[in-house]
Design a protein around this motif. Structure first.
Motif, PDB file in Angstrom:
ATOM      1  N   GLY A   6      53.431  70.297  49.022  1.00  0.00           N
ATOM      2  CA  GLY A   6      52.654  70.487  50.252  1.00  0.00           C
ATOM      3  C   GLY A   6      51.738  69.303  50.512  1.00  0.00           C
ATOM      4  O   GLY A   6      51.597  68.843  51.655  1.00  0.00           O
ATOM      5  N   PHE A   7      51.108  68.786  49.453  1.00  0.00           N
ATOM      6  CA  PHE A   7      50.268  67.595  49.603  1.00  0.00           C
ATOM      7  C   PHE A   7      51.118  66.389  49.999  1.00  0.00           C
ATOM      8  O   PHE A   7      50.697  65.567  50.808  1.00  0.00           O
ATOM      9  N   ALA A   8      52.322  66.288  49.442  1.00  0.00           N
ATOM     10  CA  ALA A   8      53.218  65.181  49.811  1.00  0.00           C
ATOM     11  C   ALA A   8      53.569  65.271  51.292  1.00  0.00           C
ATOM     12  O   ALA A   8      53.547  64.259  52.007  1.00  0.00           O
ATOM     13  N   TRP A   9      53.871  66.467  51.782  1.00  0.00           N
ATOM     14  CA  TRP A   9      54.190  66.649  53.194  1.00  0.00           C
ATOM     15  C   TRP A   9      52.997  66.266  54.075  1.00  0.00           C
ATOM     16  O   TRP A   9      53.153  65.551  55.071  1.00  0.00           O
ATOM     17  N   VAL A  42      49.100  66.576  42.010  1.00  0.00           N
ATOM     18  CA  VAL A  42      48.852  66.372  43.440  1.00  0.00           C
ATOM     19  C   VAL A  42      48.709  64.884  43.750  1.00  0.00           C
ATOM     20  O   VAL A  42      49.286  64.377  44.719  1.00  0.00           O
ATOM     21  N   VAL A  43      47.954  64.166  42.928  1.00  0.00           N
ATOM     22  CA  VAL A  43      47.776  62.725  43.136  1.00  0.00           C
ATOM     23  C   VAL A  43      49.123  62.016  43.002  1.00  0.00           C
ATOM     24  O   VAL A  43      49.466  61.156  43.823  1.00  0.00           O
ATOM     25  N   ALA A  44      49.911  62.389  42.011  1.00  0.00           N
ATOM     26  CA  ALA A  44      51.229  61.761  41.822  1.00  0.00           C
ATOM     27  C   ALA A  44      52.138  62.027  43.022  1.00  0.00           C
ATOM     28  O   ALA A  44      52.832  61.122  43.495  1.00  0.00           O
ATOM     29  N   ALA A  45      52.132  63.246  43.541  1.00  0.00           N
ATOM     30  CA  ALA A  45      52.960  63.575  44.706  1.00  0.00           C
ATOM     31  C   ALA A  45      52.496  62.792  45.934  1.00  0.00           C
ATOM     32  O   ALA A  45      53.317  62.309  46.717  1.00  0.00           O
ATOM     33  N   THR A  46      51.185  62.635  46.089  1.00  0.00           N
ATOM     34  CA  THR A  46      50.638  61.893  47.223  1.00  0.00           C
ATOM     35  C   THR A  46      51.020  60.425  47.147  1.00  0.00           C
ATOM     36  O   THR A  46      51.507  59.835  48.122  1.00  0.00           O
ATOM     37  N   ALA A  48      53.486  59.102  45.409  1.00  0.00           N
ATOM     38  CA  ALA A  48      54.942  58.986  45.533  1.00  0.00           C
ATOM     39  C   ALA A  48      55.360  59.022  46.996  1.00  0.00           C
ATOM     40  O   ALA A  48      56.243  58.266  47.419  1.00  0.00           O
ATOM     41  N   GLU A  49      54.729  59.878  47.778  1.00  0.00           N
ATOM     42  CA  GLU A  49      55.052  59.949  49.209  1.00  0.00           C
ATOM     43  C   GLU A  49      54.656  58.668  49.931  1.00  0.00           C
ATOM     44  O   GLU A  49      55.390  58.178  50.788  1.00  0.00           O
ATOM     45  N   LEU A  50      53.514  58.111  49.581  1.00  0.00           N
ATOM     46  CA  LEU A  50      53.118  56.828  50.193  1.00  0.00           C
ATOM     47  C   LEU A  50      54.116  55.731  49.841  1.00  0.00           C
ATOM     48  O   LEU A  50      54.472  54.908  50.688  1.00  0.00           O
ATOM     49  N   ILE A  51      54.573  55.715  48.606  1.00  0.00           N
ATOM     50  CA  ILE A  51      55.568  54.718  48.194  1.00  0.00           C
ATOM     51  C   ILE A  51      56.860  54.915  48.983  1.00  0.00           C
ATOM     52  O   ILE A  51      57.441  53.966  49.498  1.00  0.00           O
ATOM     53  N   ARG A  52      57.290  56.171  49.119  1.00  0.00           N
ATOM     54  CA  ARG A  52      58.508  56.463  49.899  1.00  0.00           C
ATOM     55  C   ARG A  52      58.330  56.052  51.354  1.00  0.00           C
ATOM     56  O   ARG A  52      59.215  55.450  51.956  1.00  0.00           O
ATOM     57  N   VAL A  59      56.195  51.879  40.959  1.00  0.00           N
ATOM     58  CA  VAL A  59      55.524  51.222  39.843  1.00  0.00           C
ATOM     59  C   VAL A  59      56.011  51.882  38.565  1.00  0.00           C
ATOM     60  O   VAL A  59      56.009  53.105  38.441  1.00  0.00           O
ATOM     61  N   GLU A  60      56.442  51.067  37.598  1.00  0.00           N
ATOM     62  CA  GLU A  60      56.981  51.613  36.352  1.00  0.00           C
ATOM     63  C   GLU A  60      55.935  52.383  35.559  1.00  0.00           C
ATOM     64  O   GLU A  60      56.116  53.514  35.213  1.00  0.00           O
ATOM     65  N   ASP A  61      54.803  51.752  35.245  1.00  0.00           N
ATOM     66  CA  ASP A  61      53.751  52.386  34.452  1.00  0.00           C
ATOM     67  C   ASP A  61      52.417  51.896  34.989  1.00  0.00           C
ATOM     68  O   ASP A  61      51.893  50.883  34.539  1.00  0.00           O
ATOM     69  N   PRO A  62      51.847  52.603  35.973  1.00  0.00           N
ATOM     70  CA  PRO A  62      50.650  52.100  36.641  1.00  0.00           C
ATOM     71  C   PRO A  62      49.392  52.070  35.785  1.00  0.00           C
ATOM     72  O   PRO A  62      48.490  51.314  36.061  1.00  0.00           O
TER      73      PRO A  62
END
Length: 80
Positions: A6-9, A42-46, A48-52, A59-62
């Motif tokens: 939902g956060f990604a959306w 939630v932060v990871a999903a957010t 990831a969506e920005l990257i997409r 990023v391999e290992d931020p």
């Protein structure tokens, strides 16, 4: 409760609005009241969506692994 997807959306929607109305400028903040268990998801999903959305390579290992000193201070802050 909002799920990580939902956060990604919501991130995607806000990103698209920023592209259309704000010359792509976007600022994301965490506010209080979040679950420490869900916050990383939630932060990871957010992010990831920005990257997409921006077509940036992932990023391999931020973050480097936490040192024992960091873990000690984090445990003290979290009351572990």
């Amino acid at each position: 409760n909002v799920s990580p997807s939902g956060f990604a959306w919501m991130t995607h929607v806000v990103y698209e609005l920023a592209q259309e109305y704000c010359q792509g400028r976007l600022c994301l903040l965490c506010e209080g009241g979040y679950s420490l268990t869900m916050l990383p998801r939630v932060v990871a999903a957010t992010v990831a969506e920005l990257i997409r959305s921006t077509s940036l390579p992932p990023v391999e290992d931020p973050a480097p692994p936490a040192s024992p000193s960091h873990s000690y201070h984090l445990d003290r802050v979290l009351g572990c």
